[in-house]
Design a protein around this motif. Structure first.
Motif, PDB file in Angstrom:
ATOM      1  N   ILE A  81       0.569  -1.131  -0.307  1.00  0.00           N
ATOM      2  CA  ILE A  81      -0.107  -0.188  -0.099  1.00  0.00           C
ATOM      3  C   ILE A  81       0.703   1.263  -0.070  1.00  0.00           C
ATOM      4  CG2 ILE A  81      -1.827   1.448   0.979  1.00  0.00           C
ATOM      5  CD1 ILE A  81      -2.678  -1.415   2.327  1.00  0.00           C
ATOM      6  N   PHE A  82       0.304   2.411  -0.856  1.00  0.00           N
ATOM      7  CA  PHE A  82       1.613   3.429  -1.224  1.00  0.00           C
ATOM      8  C   PHE A  82       0.133   4.928  -0.738  1.00  0.00           C
ATOM      9  CE2 PHE A  82       4.012   1.347  -4.294  1.00  0.00           C
ATOM     10  CZ  PHE A  82       5.065   1.589  -4.044  1.00  0.00           C
ATOM     11  N   ILE A  83       0.600   5.179   0.493  1.00  0.00           N
ATOM     12  CA  ILE A  83      -0.105   6.105   1.249  1.00  0.00           C
ATOM     13  C   ILE A  83       0.876   7.970   1.189  1.00  0.00           C
ATOM     14  CG2 ILE A  83      -1.091   7.268   2.869  1.00  0.00           C
ATOM     15  CD1 ILE A  83      -1.728   4.347   4.296  1.00  0.00           C
ATOM     16  N   ASP A  84       0.374   8.649   0.395  1.00  0.00           N
ATOM     17  CA  ASP A  84       0.984   9.820   0.090  1.00  0.00           C
ATOM     18  C   ASP A  84       0.053  10.882   0.926  1.00  0.00           C
ATOM     19  OD1 ASP A  84       2.815  11.588  -0.079  1.00  0.00           O
ATOM     20  OD2 ASP A  84       1.552  11.947  -2.655  1.00  0.00           O
ATOM     21  N   GLU A  85       0.476  12.120   1.550  1.00  0.00           N
ATOM     22  CA  GLU A  85      -0.003  12.874   2.407  1.00  0.00           C
ATOM     23  C   GLU A  85      -0.607  11.568   3.912  1.00  0.00           C
ATOM     24  OE1 GLU A  85      -0.460  15.497   1.819  1.00  0.00           O
ATOM     25  OE2 GLU A  85       0.561  16.130  -0.264  1.00  0.00           O
ATOM     26  N   VAL A  86       0.784  11.262   4.136  1.00  0.00           N
ATOM     27  CA  VAL A  86       0.215  10.414   5.620  1.00  0.00           C
ATOM     28  C   VAL A  86      -0.579  11.205   6.859  1.00  0.00           C
ATOM     29  CG1 VAL A  86       2.379  10.320   6.197  1.00  0.00           C
ATOM     30  CG2 VAL A  86       0.437   8.412   6.224  1.00  0.00           C
ATOM     31  N   SER A  87       0.604  12.328   7.283  1.00  0.00           N
ATOM     32  CA  SER A  87      -0.083  13.282   7.922  1.00  0.00           C
ATOM     33  C   SER A  87      -1.252  14.127   8.251  1.00  0.00           C
ATOM     34  CB  SER A  87       0.990  14.815   7.514  1.00  0.00           C
ATOM     35  OG  SER A  87       0.236  15.462   6.398  1.00  0.00           O
ATOM     36  N   ARG A  88      -2.249  13.577   6.806  1.00  0.00           N
ATOM     37  CA  ARG A  88      -3.836  13.682   7.204  1.00  0.00           C
ATOM     38  C   ARG A  88      -4.293  12.328   7.772  1.00  0.00           C
ATOM     39  NH1 ARG A  88      -5.788  16.758   3.573  1.00  0.00           N
ATOM     40  NH2 ARG A  88      -4.266  18.407   1.791  1.00  0.00           N
ATOM     41  N   GLY A  91       0.444  -9.241   6.223  1.00  0.00           N
ATOM     42  CA  GLY A  91       2.033  -9.416   5.812  1.00  0.00           C
ATOM     43  C   GLY A  91       1.676  -8.044   4.409  1.00  0.00           C
ATOM     44  N   ILE A  92       1.262  -6.810   4.518  1.00  0.00           N
ATOM     45  CA  ILE A  92       1.325  -6.273   3.404  1.00  0.00           C
ATOM     46  C   ILE A  92       2.331  -5.492   4.172  1.00  0.00           C
ATOM     47  CG2 ILE A  92       0.056  -4.029   2.526  1.00  0.00           C
ATOM     48  CD1 ILE A  92      -2.032  -5.999   3.424  1.00  0.00           C
ATOM     49  N   SER A  93       3.056  -4.883   2.620  1.00  0.00           N
ATOM     50  CA  SER A  93       4.523  -3.674   3.169  1.00  0.00           C
ATOM     51  C   SER A  93       3.660  -1.647   3.417  1.00  0.00           C
ATOM     52  CB  SER A  93       5.332  -3.986   2.346  1.00  0.00           C
ATOM     53  OG  SER A  93       5.812  -4.726   2.744  1.00  0.00           O
ATOM     54  N   VAL A  94       3.513  -1.045   4.040  1.00  0.00           N
ATOM     55  CA  VAL A  94       2.435   0.260   3.584  1.00  0.00           C
ATOM     56  C   VAL A  94       3.517   1.441   3.399  1.00  0.00           C
ATOM     57  CG1 VAL A  94       1.656   2.032   4.704  1.00  0.00           C
ATOM     58  CG2 VAL A  94       1.173  -0.798   4.969  1.00  0.00           C
ATOM     59  N   ILE A  95       3.752   1.735   2.590  1.00  0.00           N
ATOM     60  CA  ILE A  95       4.941   2.637   2.426  1.00  0.00           C
ATOM     61  C   ILE A  95       4.085   4.569   2.099  1.00  0.00           C
ATOM     62  CG2 ILE A  95       6.622   3.457   1.237  1.00  0.00           C
ATOM     63  CD1 ILE A  95       6.859   0.329  -0.420  1.00  0.00           C
ATOM     64  N   ALA A  96       4.639   4.251   3.082  1.00  0.00           N
ATOM     65  CA  ALA A  96       4.241   6.508   3.478  1.00  0.00           C
ATOM     66  C   ALA A  96       4.835   7.165   3.418  1.00  0.00           C
ATOM     67  CB  ALA A  96       2.940   6.887   4.216  1.00  0.00           C
ATOM     68  N   ALA A  97       4.149   8.801   3.391  1.00  0.00           N
ATOM     69  CA  ALA A  97       4.864   9.769   3.110  1.00  0.00           C
ATOM     70  C   ALA A  97       3.808  11.091   3.350  1.00  0.00           C
ATOM     71  CB  ALA A  97       5.488   9.991   1.028  1.00  0.00           C
ATOM     72  N   GLY A  98       4.718  12.227   4.116  1.00  0.00           N
ATOM     73  CA  GLY A  98       4.340  13.056   4.104  1.00  0.00           C
ATOM     74  C   GLY A  98       5.426  14.051   4.724  1.00  0.00           C
ATOM     75  N   ASP A  99       4.229  15.403   5.660  1.00  0.00           N
ATOM     76  CA  ASP A  99       5.090  16.138   5.993  1.00  0.00           C
ATOM     77  C   ASP A  99       4.540  16.146   7.365  1.00  0.00           C
ATOM     78  OD1 ASP A  99       5.913  17.008   3.286  1.00  0.00           O
ATOM     79  OD2 ASP A  99       4.382  17.962   3.282  1.00  0.00           O
ATOM     80  N   PHE A 100       5.929  16.032   8.421  1.00  0.00           N
ATOM     81  CA  PHE A 100       5.264  15.905   9.485  1.00  0.00           C
ATOM     82  C   PHE A 100       5.710  17.192  10.686  1.00  0.00           C
ATOM     83  CE2 PHE A 100       6.014  11.551   7.978  1.00  0.00           C
ATOM     84  CZ  PHE A 100       4.256  11.275   8.851  1.00  0.00           C
ATOM     85  N   ASN A 101       5.680  18.386  10.137  1.00  0.00           N
ATOM     86  CA  ASN A 101       6.127  19.455  10.687  1.00  0.00           C
ATOM     87  C   ASN A 101       4.773  20.679  11.083  1.00  0.00           C
ATOM     88  OD1 ASN A 101       5.813  19.897   7.826  1.00  0.00           O
ATOM     89  ND2 ASN A 101       7.652  21.387   8.261  1.00  0.00           N
TER      90      ASN A 101
END
Length: 160
Positions: free
Chosen positions: A126-133, A150-160
């Motif tokens: 699972i790819f997640i973008d905007e994970v800070s939401r 057994g799923i790999s989750v790759i998540a990207a976001g801004d945490f500031n």
């Protein structure tokens, strides 16, 4: 990310943090997708891509060069994998957490009380973008679903 509380919290979620416009989606997620295509092509046969809405998820899927799978927004993902319901948010943007949504563990961490669904045809990635939401307990829910299946989750976001 090493200086955040996320580092040891999630077993199946890899969090990519960076400044807005720093290339998390366009570069890092793309490189990850390309790496998986080259070395683990079977993992990309059914990929879920999550973004702020289904249209932006579809666009991200195209940017990642992925064809098979689902495009989801936050709410659709959470209701697909569990019996999750939206928490109450006041006019100031504060979320009210109650025992219908979360529980406070002995470690003083907040975790989700929702049950994980058994669903067919789960993805391997699972790819997640905007994970800070996502809230912490929502990420716990996703991590629990990922561990169970057994799923790999790759998540990207801004945490500031």
């Amino acid at each position: 990310i090493k200086l955040t509380p996320f580092i040891n919290r999630y077993d199946n979620i890899t969090l990519i943090e960076g400044i807005p416009g720093g290339g998390k989606s366009s570069a890092v997620l793309k490189l990850t997708s390309d790496f998986l295509k080259k070395h683990y092509p079977d993992s990309l046969q059914n990929v879920w891509v999550v973004n702020t809405n289904e249209d932006t998820a579809k666009k991200l899927r195209g940017n990642l060069g992925l064809s098979e799978g689902e495009n989801l927004d936050r709410k659709t993902l959470l209701t697909k994998i569990s019996n999750w319901t939206e928490p109450k948010i006041d006019n100031n943007g504060n979320i009210t957490l109650d025992d219908k949504h979360s529980r406070l563990k002995k470690t003083l961490d907040i975790s989700s009380v929702f049950n994980i669904k058994d669903i067919p045809n789960v993805p391997k990635v699972i790819f997640i973008d905007e994970v800070s939401r996502f809230t912490t307990d929502e990420l716990d829910l996703i991590d629990n679903f990922a561990k169970k299946n057994g799923i790999s989750v790759i998540a990207a976001g801004d945490f500031n």
